[in-house]
Design an enzyme around this catalytic site. Structure first.
Site, PDB file in Angstrom:
ATOM      1  N   GLN A  92     -97.908   5.768  -5.308  1.00 53.79           N
ATOM      2  CA  GLN A  92     -96.956   6.885  -5.257  1.00 53.79           C
ATOM      3  C   GLN A  92     -95.860   6.633  -4.217  1.00 53.79           C
ATOM      4  OE1 GLN A  92     -96.346   9.554  -7.081  1.00 53.79           O
ATOM      5  NE2 GLN A  92     -97.939   8.962  -8.517  1.00 53.79           N
ATOM      6  N   SER A  93     -95.457   5.388  -4.066  1.00 57.64           N
ATOM      7  CA  SER A  93     -94.446   5.062  -3.062  1.00 57.64           C
ATOM      8  C   SER A  93     -93.065   5.615  -3.423  1.00 57.64           C
ATOM      9  CB  SER A  93     -94.345   3.531  -2.940  1.00 57.64           C
ATOM     10  OG  SER A  93     -93.177   3.173  -2.232  1.00 57.64           O
TER      11      SER A  93
END
Ligand SMILES: *Cc1c(COP(=O)(O)O)cnc(C)c1O
Length: 331
Positions: free
Chosen positions: A75-76
């Site tokens: 989920q960067s």
């Protein structure tokens, strides 16, 4: 400005707005709270990495690279903004993500795919340990990759936050407003290092308070040592080689790590609910929710006086709100 000699590619809408959170202040009984809206940088749902990427992408283009490669968590926000920036300038994008492909694709990962990024999953290597090796493979395939480190946090990326400090200084001047402290989420360090270098070069009298988001016990250097090295090398590429930073130059609050990176607890949940319901402003579950929780605690413990003015730097991260694994619901 000390960064004018460096190439920069416009990727977002700057300056980002500053808003006053008067209903939140009233609820808390002071102090005055301002918010710098880097969730509104405009690059594919925004965030602080847009500032770093303006310098990093310009350098990739200058070096005539044909793809960029960077790393992060599934989920960067950094990876999502890198994918968008690459698409915007016509570069291929490779993302090195920790973990394994999830069954449900959502949040930032969904956007990575929409933006056409090619994803390399690296299991337990969660902080870009395989970046160099995968870049070498791309080289062997005849590509010319430009390597952007984890979080975009090298000296050139941090210059984006030196520029951000200059942007803020001008805005405060125009508003005839002074600020006693700036509070923000601090993770890979480029934001805090850049803001600190900017503060120093621009002689701004303000306290910078980083709220630590994740802790990595494997690191050789302490986080404060990393920040000092990064800030010193950032000053160097700005031709201020006499400017040296010490670990003690950085204030990092480490009391809000909870159960670890990306694990939503009561601190984040109540901060997100409070700000959304008093101000109609969304915070994200991983970074800004935790940083705001830290600020609220610092206010509660009377770290700031009710007469002071505090600026919360909203660094973005909103797509993670749509990842059910980061659900804000109580179990
Ligand atoms: C990356 C990130 C941060 C932290 O910035 P660093 O420069 O890595 O310290 C804070 N907030 C959000 C939403 C981010 O994506």
């Amino acid at each position: 400005m000390p960064f004018r000699h460096l190439p920069r590619r416009a990727l977002g809408f700057f300056p980002t707005p500053i808003v006053e959170l008067s209903r939140l202040s009233e609820y808390l009984g002071g102090p005055k709270i301002l918010m710098k809206r880097d969730d509104q940088t405009g690059l594919a749902l925004g965030g602080n990495k847009t500032r770093k990427l303006e310098f990093l992408i310009a350098e990739a283009l200058r070096q005539n690279c044909d793809c960029v490669i960077t790393a992060g968590a599934a989920q960067s926000n950094h990876c999502r903004q890198t994918a968008a920036a690459a698409a915007m300038v016509g570069l291929e994008c490779h993302l090195v993500l920790g973990g394994t492909p999830p069954e449900q694709i959502n949040g930032n990962l969904l956007l990575d795919e929409l933006l056409g990024a090619q994803i390399h999953w690296t299991g337990a290597d969660r902080k870009g340990e395989q970046l160099g090796a995968i870049a070498s493979q791309l080289h062997a395939q005849g590509k010319r990759p430009y390597l952007i480190p984890y979080g975009g946090s090298n000296a050139l990326g941090a210059v984006g936050f030196v520029a951000a400090m200059a942007e803020l200084q001008q805005q405060l001047l125009d508003m005839e407003q002074s600020v006693d402290a700036i509070v923000f989420a601090s993770s890979s360090g480029g934001t805090q290092a850049g803001l600190t270098v900017g503060q120093s070069l621009l002689a701004m009298d303000v306290e910078l308070v980083g709220i630590r988001i994740d802790k990595d016990d494997k690191e050789q250097l302490s986080y404060n040592e990393q920040l000092a090295e990064l800030a010193t090398s950032t000053a160097q590429i700005l031709q201020r080689s006499n400017c040296h930073f010490q670990p003690s130059d950085f204030r990092v609050e480490t009391a809000y790590l909870g159960a670890g990176y990306g694990i939503v607890g009561e601190l984040e949940r109540s901060a997100i609910n409070l700000v959304s319901q008093t101000e109609g402003i969304l915070l994200d579950p991983v970074y800004t929710g935790r940083a705001m929780g830290g600020l609220l605690d610092l206010l509660q413990t009377r770290h700031f006086h009710p007469q002071q003015t505090v600026l919360f730097w909203h660094t973005g991260g909103l797509p993670a709100l749509f990842e059910p694994a980061l659900s804000l619901k109580r179990e």
